[in-house]
Enzyme design. Structure first.
Site, PDB file in Angstrom:
ATOM      1  N   TYR A   1       2.154   7.293   1.194  1.00  0.00           N
ATOM      2  CA  TYR A   1       3.209   8.234   0.276  1.00  0.00           C
ATOM      3  C   TYR A   1       3.503   9.472   0.934  1.00  0.00           C
ATOM      4  O   TYR A   1       2.611  10.124   1.574  1.00  0.00           O
ATOM      5  CB  TYR A   1       2.486   8.382  -1.065  1.00  0.00           C
ATOM      6  CG  TYR A   1       1.491   9.455  -1.238  1.00  0.00           C
ATOM      7  CD1 TYR A   1       1.550  10.416  -1.082  1.00  0.00           C
ATOM      8  CD2 TYR A   1      -0.073   8.765  -0.939  1.00  0.00           C
ATOM      9  CE1 TYR A   1       0.461  11.499  -1.439  1.00  0.00           C
ATOM     10  CE2 TYR A   1      -1.062   9.520  -1.062  1.00  0.00           C
ATOM     11  CZ  TYR A   1      -1.027  10.799  -1.244  1.00  0.00           C
ATOM     12  OH  TYR A   1      -2.224  11.722  -1.276  1.00  0.00           O
TER      13      TYR A   1
ATOM     14  N   TRP B   1      -6.869  -3.098   2.513  1.00  0.00           N
ATOM     15  CA  TRP B   1      -6.259  -1.923   3.174  1.00  0.00           C
ATOM     16  C   TRP B   1      -6.276  -2.202   4.677  1.00  0.00           C
ATOM     17  O   TRP B   1      -6.420  -1.362   5.617  1.00  0.00           O
ATOM     18  CB  TRP B   1      -7.119  -0.549   2.991  1.00  0.00           C
ATOM     19  CG  TRP B   1      -6.537  -0.128   1.613  1.00  0.00           C
ATOM     20  CD1 TRP B   1      -5.519  -0.396   0.826  1.00  0.00           C
ATOM     21  CD2 TRP B   1      -6.927   1.097   0.961  1.00  0.00           C
ATOM     22  NE1 TRP B   1      -5.279   0.235  -0.464  1.00  0.00           N
ATOM     23  CE2 TRP B   1      -6.308   1.253  -0.175  1.00  0.00           C
ATOM     24  CE3 TRP B   1      -8.151   2.138   1.139  1.00  0.00           C
ATOM     25  CZ2 TRP B   1      -6.637   2.402  -1.156  1.00  0.00           C
ATOM     26  CZ3 TRP B   1      -8.350   2.820   0.285  1.00  0.00           C
ATOM     27  CH2 TRP B   1      -7.657   3.092  -0.990  1.00  0.00           C
TER      28      TRP B   1
ATOM     29  N   ASN C   1       0.849  -1.268   0.128  1.00  0.00           N
ATOM     30  CA  ASN C   1       0.148   0.180   0.061  1.00  0.00           C
ATOM     31  C   ASN C   1       0.829   1.445  -0.032  1.00  0.00           C
ATOM     32  O   ASN C   1       0.327   2.126   0.414  1.00  0.00           O
ATOM     33  CB  ASN C   1      -0.703   0.009   1.199  1.00  0.00           C
ATOM     34  CG  ASN C   1      -2.200   0.705   1.217  1.00  0.00           C
ATOM     35  OD1 ASN C   1      -2.029   1.304   0.294  1.00  0.00           O
ATOM     36  ND2 ASN C   1      -3.062   0.511   1.784  1.00  0.00           N
TER      37      ASN C   1
ATOM     38  N   CYS D   1     -10.267  11.666  -7.693  1.00  0.00           N
ATOM     39  CA  CYS D   1     -10.232  10.914  -6.097  1.00  0.00           C
ATOM     40  C   CYS D   1     -11.061  11.805  -5.323  1.00  0.00           C
ATOM     41  O   CYS D   1     -11.455  12.945  -5.660  1.00  0.00           O
ATOM     42  CB  CYS D   1      -8.897  10.710  -5.787  1.00  0.00           C
ATOM     43  SG  CYS D   1      -8.584   9.054  -5.153  1.00  0.00           S
TER      44      CYS D   1
ATOM     45  N   CYS E   1      -0.268   9.129   5.710  1.00  0.00           N
ATOM     46  CA  CYS E   1      -0.340   7.828   6.424  1.00  0.00           C
ATOM     47  C   CYS E   1      -1.591   7.155   6.564  1.00  0.00           C
ATOM     48  O   CYS E   1      -2.657   8.099   6.625  1.00  0.00           O
ATOM     49  CB  CYS E   1       0.222   8.000   7.987  1.00  0.00           C
ATOM     50  SG  CYS E   1       1.948   8.778   8.080  1.00  0.00           S
TER      51      CYS E   1
ATOM     52  N   HIS F   1      -4.361  15.219  -6.089  1.00  0.00           N
ATOM     53  CA  HIS F   1      -3.202  15.016  -5.256  1.00  0.00           C
ATOM     54  C   HIS F   1      -2.229  16.162  -5.097  1.00  0.00           C
ATOM     55  O   HIS F   1      -1.124  16.284  -4.539  1.00  0.00           O
ATOM     56  CB  HIS F   1      -2.426  13.685  -5.419  1.00  0.00           C
ATOM     57  CG  HIS F   1      -3.088  12.543  -5.281  1.00  0.00           C
ATOM     58  ND1 HIS F   1      -3.977  12.108  -6.339  1.00  0.00           N
ATOM     59  CD2 HIS F   1      -3.431  11.535  -4.087  1.00  0.00           C
ATOM     60  CE1 HIS F   1      -4.645  10.879  -5.841  1.00  0.00           C
ATOM     61  NE2 HIS F   1      -4.269  10.889  -4.447  1.00  0.00           N
TER      62      HIS F   1
END
Length: 765
Positions: free
Chosen positions: A518, A567, A116, A733, A522, A701
């Site tokens: 990334y 996840w 992940n 997203c 977290c 993002h």
């Protein structure tokens, strides 16, 4: 007595690095402040490992963002758009590559194998001028040395680096990235020379691509690379570390024949078959780094079982050549159980986070050396036994219901085009309908309300009132923007998996079990320890409240079973697919309750379907079969007029497009904007797709606000390969991590672009 840790989490036990990074990015603190937090974290990790008795302690596994990006910086492979002029790469260039800046977009981010975690993909081509531009590896080695800790510097190996890169924009897609080996090896030699001069006695190259399905020319690149590095490496012990799966026989042969290499690291948790290869022939006189402690889960190690494996290996490689290790870097697990005072004691006894795994590795190494800590081993055995027999783990009714699924395929009765017609009669949407993915920005105020409610500082009435006000605000905003299908913004949710896990049985939660996804982001995966069921409706209250505030369709918002599974930290005492089917049945109950409550559009996110894909092709079909089946189970019972949406994230879809079609959703929205038109090429190649589809029209993002023209241009590119009547327009997203000052203008431009194209399409007719 030899013990080794492949790598360690960077964020800190309480996410210290995350807060330091975000404060620096927001201009609230200086580079020196950030460097100090980082140095303190590194020092505490090194001291912790050395205090625990670990012999081979890694350095350079710390990163301000990502280790592949660190390697790109080390090689000076900065894409020209960042206007880097040479010299040592500093924060400004480094973070621009990672996050983009006001004038240029970030580099692409993608999954690190099947974890992940996401890495920043190098953009390479024949014209890249490589140069040694980041001395991080040697600086960290020296830093540890000054603290009295001799470490093993860790570098991403040159072949893995190239195999995980992509051709830069404007470079032929077919450009052979491995042809750059001769250009990057001289830089590796400079780094090795500096490490040697600094006093390093071991060096670790991570070459995890060795576990993938490789062709012979790719395997030959390993032979070539290490032969070329051999003279530079002489006088050093060299470890080549692999992880995440077993090493195929051909790769094992290549790896164990590499020249100048002293030791080989294997993941023996996910790579059971590697054990047979080792037993079949391991080069004499070489070290075996045996990864028996799971770096990707939070379960305590079964120490007796591991010791048995280690003892059998000792007979093959010799006592002095066996090193006890983790299966991979501990980056993929939570940091320290010490920070979990509220966790149920019984469940806690079944767990080990990174700090505990370090202790386990050392306990195994001591036991091998004849210094077994009997008390530690017997406490471990007792915990293993309690987990096997605990009544909290087993629920007969759930087991029965899941077993009964075996007989059916679970498909909706009508095909998708007939369903879309029935839905359109009911929903009456324009062409190129606009929607968003689900979440809206989570303001400081909103997080405070949730925090105070959790801490019982405000009453349930006050909480509900505050959340309803927030939903109302989000609904009004979407109506003002003239979006067609609305969302409630998810103000009541902390996380798309945790929110559901907290309402399902069989899940446990941590306070600080954070894992890096990334950069500074977290996630806190729930722990699935037992059979899963849904005691009562989870989202119906909020979805119906939101629908009552508007005449437009309001999407019900659920997380799909495969994503909840992928996840979470999943129980390791039954196959993953059995757990997935249990979750699917729980979500099915929720879907049917939403439909009964009058919600006509229901989104079941499968953001993580692709990332559960096994690393090897031979195992793909089995996984995709049960994963897609789990999704269909959730909505097999709804009417034709109920529109089922799904959303998928970072993905290389092209190889699983047939499985995506097989999910049989009515509309799928896809995060696509960072991986550029790669996604659309699959439709160009003639895959017939009849359901609704919304490839993201802008990247959420990044803080950048795309213009109407830019979005319209994107939609036009999509219209070139997709039918007008199936295309949806949406961001790529959820908007949770953005600020309203970014979201409003971006959505305004998105809706304007859709309207502009509707007008153009109408006049073209």
């Amino acid at each position: 007595m030899a013990s080794h840790i492949v790598g360690y989490p960077r964020m800190g036990p309480k996410r210290e690095l995350k807060f330091a990074l975000e404060s620096f990015w927001d201009g609230k603190s200086s580079a020196e402040d950030l460097e100090k937090v980082a140095a303190d974290l590194r020092a505490s990790i090194w001291k912790q490992m050395s205090g625990a008795g670990i012999k081979y302690i890694p350095s350079n596994t710390f990163s301000y963002y990502d280790q592949m990006l660190d390697t790109t910086a080390m090689l000076g492979a900065v894409p020209p758009r960042y206007n880097w002029t040479g010299g040592e790469i500093g924060f400004s260039t480094y973070f621009s590559m990672a996050r983009g800046n006001a004038s240029v977009p970030a580099m692409e981010m993608t999954k690190w194998f099947d974890t992940n975690y996401h890495f920043i993909v190098p953009e390479l081509g024949p014209d890249v001028n490589f140069s040694y531009a980041s001395h991080k590896a040697v600086n960290e080695y020296n830093e540890a040395k000054s603290l009295g800790v001799d470490t093993v510097p860790v570098l991403i190996g040159p072949v893995t680096y190239l195999l995980l890169s992509k051709p830069a924009k404007g470079v032929e897609k077919t450009f052979p990235l491995l042809s750059l080996l001769d250009k990057i090896l001289p830089i590796y030699k400079e780094v090795i020379a500096e490490l040697k001069a600094a006093g390093a006695s071991w060096i670790q190259f991570d070459e995890p691509t060795l576990v993938l399905d490789l062709e012979s020319h790719q395997l030959e690149a390993f032979t070539k690379a290490y032969a070329e590095l051999e003279s530079s490496l002489s006088g050093l012990n060299v470890l080549i570390e692999t992880y995440f799966a077993d090493v195929p026989a051909a790769a094992f042969k290549t790896l164990t024949s590499l020249s100048g290499v002293s030791g080989f690291g294997f993941d023996l948790v996910r790579g059971g078959q590697t054990l047979d290869l080792i037993k079949g022939g391991f080069p004499s006189g070489k070290y075996l780094f045996a990864g028996v402690v799971d770096g990707r889960n939070i379960w305590a190690n079964d120490l007796e079982a591991s010791l048995t494996i280690l003892q059998s290996l000792e007979g093959i490689v010799g006592k002095d050549k066996l090193v006890v290790s983790t299966s991979c870097s501990l980056l993929h697990t939570a940091v320290d159980l010490v920070n979990e005072p509220k966790l149920d004691q019984e469940i806690k006894s079944w767990l080990a986070f990174a700090a505990q795994k370090v202790v386990e590795v050392n306990a195994l190494a001591k036991a091998l050396a004849g210094e077994k800590d009997e008390a530690f081993f017997s406490a471990n055995a007792a915990a293993q036994a309690s987990r096997k027999s605990s009544p909290r783990v087993t629920n007969e009714a759930v087991q029965k219901a899941a077993a009964a699924l075996k007989g059916s395929d679970h498909r909706r009765a009508t095909n998708v085009s007939a369903r879309l017609d029935a839905q359109q009669k009911k929903l009456n949407l324009p062409i190129l309908p606009t929607t968003t993915i689900g979440s809206f920005p989570q303001t400081i105020e909103l997080r405070r309300v949730r925090r105070e409610y959790k801490a019982k500082k405000i009453s349930e009435e006050e909480y509900i009132k505050a959340i309803k006000e927030e939903i109302n605000k989000v609904v009004k905003l979407q109506e003002e923007l003239d979006i067609d299908v609305l969302v409630h913004g998810e103000p009541e949710r902390n996380d798309m998996v945790e929110y559901f896990g907290e309402q399902l049985s069989g899940f446990a939660f941590t306070a600080n079990g954070w894992v890096q996804s990334y950069g500074s982001r977290c996630v806190k995966p729930p722990i699935i320890y037992g059979d899963v069921s849904r005691p009562k409706p989870m989202t119906v209250f909020w979805s119906t409240a939101a629908q009552s505030m508007t005449k437009r369709p309001m999407k019900g918002m659920l997380t799909g079973p495969v994503t909840i599974l992928n996840w979470s930290f999943v129980r390791n005492d039954q196959p993953r697919f059995e757990t997935c089917y249990q979750i699917a049945l729980a979500i099915k109950d929720e879907v049917e309750d939403l439909e009964k409550a009058g919600i006509t559009v229901i989104q079941i996110d499968e953001a993580a379907l692709r990332e559960g894909l096994p690393l090897r092709k031979a195992e793909h079909a089995f996984y995709l079969d049960w994963a897609v089946h789990s999704f269909r189970i959730t909505n097999v019972g709804v009417d034709d007029t109920t529109q089922i949406h799904t959303h998928m994230c970072y993905s290389n879809f092209n190889d699983i497009i047939h499985s995506i079609i097989n999910m049989d959703a009515d509309v799928i929205t896809i995060e696509n904007s960072r991986s550029d038109e790669k996604l659309l090429s699959v439709f160009r190649e003639g895959v017939k797709y009849g359901a609704g589809i919304g490839p993201g029209v802008y990247d959420i993002h990044s803080p950048r606000i795309p213009s109407t023209e830019e979005i319209a241009d994107r939609i036009n590119k999509m219209l070139a390969v997709l039918e007008t009547n199936i295309l949806w327009v949406n961001p790529d997203c959820g908007l949770k991590t953005r600020k309203y000052t970014e979201v409003k203008p971006a959505l305004e431009n998105m809706v304007s672009a859709a309207k502009l194209l509707r007008t153009q399409l109408a006049s073209a007719k």
